[in-house]
Design an enzyme around this catalytic site. Structure first.
Site, short mmCIF file in Angstrom:
data_model
loop_
_atom_site.label_atom_id
_atom_site.label_comp_id
_atom_site.label_asym_id
_atom_site.label_seq_id
_atom_site.Cartn_x
_atom_site.Cartn_y
_atom_site.Cartn_z
N LEU A 1 3.76 6.79 -2.20
CA LEU A 1 5.16 7.03 -2.56
C LEU A 1 5.38 7.09 -4.07
O LEU A 1 6.49 7.37 -4.51
CB LEU A 1 6.05 5.98 -1.90
N THR B 1 7.69 0.52 3.53
CA THR B 1 8.00 1.91 3.16
C THR B 1 9.35 2.00 2.46
O THR B 1 9.50 2.73 1.48
CB THR B 1 7.99 2.82 4.41
N PHE C 1 0.81 -1.21 0.00
CA PHE C 1 0.00 0.00 0.00
C PHE C 1 0.85 1.26 0.00
O PHE C 1 0.39 2.34 -0.40
CB PHE C 1 -0.96 0.00 1.21
N LYS C 2 2.11 1.15 0.41
CA LYS C 2 2.98 2.32 0.44
C LYS C 2 3.21 2.90 -0.97
O LYS C 2 3.52 4.08 -1.12
CB LYS C 2 4.32 1.97 1.08
N ASP C 3 3.04 2.05 -1.99
CA ASP C 3 3.25 2.52 -3.36
C ASP C 3 2.30 3.65 -3.74
O ASP C 3 2.63 4.53 -4.53
CB ASP C 3 3.06 1.38 -4.37
#
Length: 495
Positions: free
Chosen positions: A116, A146, A111-113
């Site tokens: 980011l 992350t 989900f960090k994509d």
């Protein structure tokens, strides 16, 4: 009027959006927030006919109106065009009577994509807005996801250098190999002998180390952050709450205006805080349910009002949630205490000096009106992965399984609920393979054989970027003690 961001600990420290994004942390160690969330709003009906990029532009503009609408649209287009394997970016799947919001279709399967992919564009736009030609040194502590997402987002950026610290033996094998094989001439990856909290606390300390700040200044470099402590990382996460709600309405699963619940597996409290921001903007959310693993400091806090990190740190099957010091909780305390920066500063001082604090009963009651909670043990996570696969044909990663278990066993469940799925199950292939005995997979074998076998037996797509890691060379294998983190920075700046 241009919106200003202030420190959670001092109302006199106020930055523009571009300054806050470039700085990451406030000079006093606090986090940047909009002091009045009444200043942001979005009519849900206006997003029903919009695609993800259009919704993102609307949300980002509400928070960062220092930038022109065209500049924001350009950043969004660059971030979300041909960069995700699903055209919806964050597709919603019905699983049983509930819904799973898949946030793992980006380049690193996490989900960090989502955030980011956009943050590097916002950083460069902020530097341009500030006429700031200094280079940025981004320090990031990661509990697994992350780090890789940030590395991928900022690699080969001529205006940025990056150092990622992650806990040795504290991430999954696939997560570690993702980071160790990261290319890019401007990135470094370092494993520390310690846990995520050690890494995160020391990164925050290094931001304010006078010797380092002076050294960087001499080289025309400034610190910044890619963790969700950076407001530019947090706000893009608000978007998928609106996108998922719109999709439910468009699917005729709910009526416009109907309240729903979201259940979020979280350790650093950023993903669920984004949901709170969406609610404050006008999204009809009844409850945001915080799902914890055995490091259940957030569960205890949301039940009792006491936040106590003086406990055993446990390594679990959901390592990205193995966190005891949840940074974004500070932002929530600021907002729900009525913007009382002095109160928040006092709580953070108590946390730093004693490892704990306790809030008032009145504030706890206010928090509980919005936030529910639950937690799952590793045993319960394993059983949930097996149960959901066998009963519903859906493959959960351990973090999503935490949320799924909490939802299934929650006495608070009243509304239709969306589970935020934070990672591909193939990032944790050993655990997932072990947890479904009927598949008869030898989970002790090589991870890449496991990926192939799990894909074959479940017919669930395995992301090519994870399968391709098998042949990627190791580029980063340095392991250091915590007190050497500063030395890494000095060495990199001096080179």
């Amino acid at each position: 009027m241009e919106k200003k961001y202030q420190s959670t600990r001092n109302k006199t420290i106020q930055f523009s959006a571009s300054q806050a994004i470039l700085s990451g942390l406030s000079p006093d160690g606090g986090l940047f927030v909009l002091p009045n969330l009444d200043d942001v709003n979005l009519d849900v009906s206006t997003v029903l006919d919009k695609d993800y990029q259009e919704i993102a532009s609307l949300v980002i503009n509400q928070f960062f109106n220092e930038f022109s609408e065209n500049d924001i649209k350009k950043c969004v287009k660059e971030a979300y065009t041909n960069t995700f394997s699903d055209e919806k970016i964050t597709p919603l799947k019905k699983v049983g009577d509930d819904y799973v919001l898949e946030l793992f279709h980006g380049s690193t399967c996490s989900f960090k994509d989502v955030a980011l992919s956009l943050l590097p564009k916002l950083v460069n736009l902020s530097a341009k807005t500030q006429h700031n030609t200094n280079k940025r040194l981004i320090l990031t502590a990661t509990s697994g996801d992350t780090g890789k997402a940030a590395l991928e987002g900022f690699k080969n950026d001529p205006l940025v250098d990056m150092i990622v610290y992650y806990p040795n033996n504290g991430v999954s094998t696939i997560q570690e190999k993702q980071m160790q094989t990261q290319d890019g001439g401007n990135v470094s990856v370092v494993s520390i002998n310690g846990n995520f909290d050690d890494a995160q606390s020391n990164v925050k300390r290094l931001f304010h180390d006078e010797e380092l700040v002076a050294l960087l200044k001499d080289h025309h470099i400034e610190f910044s952050s890619a963790n969700s402590v950076n407001i530019g990382r947090l706000i893009p996460q608000v978007v998928y709450y609106f996108a998922s709600y719109a999709e439910l309405v468009n699917m005729d699963e709910i009526k416009l205006g109907e309240k729903i619940d979201y259940i979020v597996p979280t350790g650093n409290f950023g993903n669920i805080l984004a949901g709170y921001y969406a609610q404050q903007m006008g999204l009809p959310i009844n409850k945001l349910i915080c799902a914890s693993n055995e490091n259940n400091v957030l569960y205890d806090f949301l039940k009792t009002g006491e936040y106590d990190t003086n406990r055993e740190f446990k390594k679990t099957s959901s390592p990205s949630m193995d966190i005891l010091i949840s940074s974004n909780l500070e932002r929530m305390l600021f907002h729900l205490s009525g913007g009382d920066a002095g109160y928040v500063a006092d709580l953070m001082t108590q946390l730093k000096t004693t490892g704990k604090f306790k809030i008032s009963d009145e504030l706890l009651k206010t928090i509980q009106e919005t936030f529910g909670t639950g937690y799952a043990t590793d045993k319960q996570v394993a059983e949930q992965i097996d149960k959901v696969y066998n009963e519903k044909g859906y493959l959960l990663d351990p973090h999503t399984a935490v949320a799924s278990y909490v939802l299934e066993n929650s006495p608070e469940k009243k509304e239709k609920t969306v589970i935020l799925s934070t990672a591909s199950p193939y990032k944790f292939v050993q655990e997932v393979s072990k947890d479904i005995p009927d598949l008869a997979i030898d989970s002790a074998q090589d991870e890449f054989k496991l990926i192939d076998e799990l894909e074959e037996k479940t017919n669930v797509y395995a992301p090519s970027q994870l399968k391709d890691l098998k042949h990627a060379p190791i580029l980063h294998n340095q392991v250091i003690d915590i007190d050497e983190m500063k030395d890494i920075i000095i060495k990199q700046v001096g080179e």
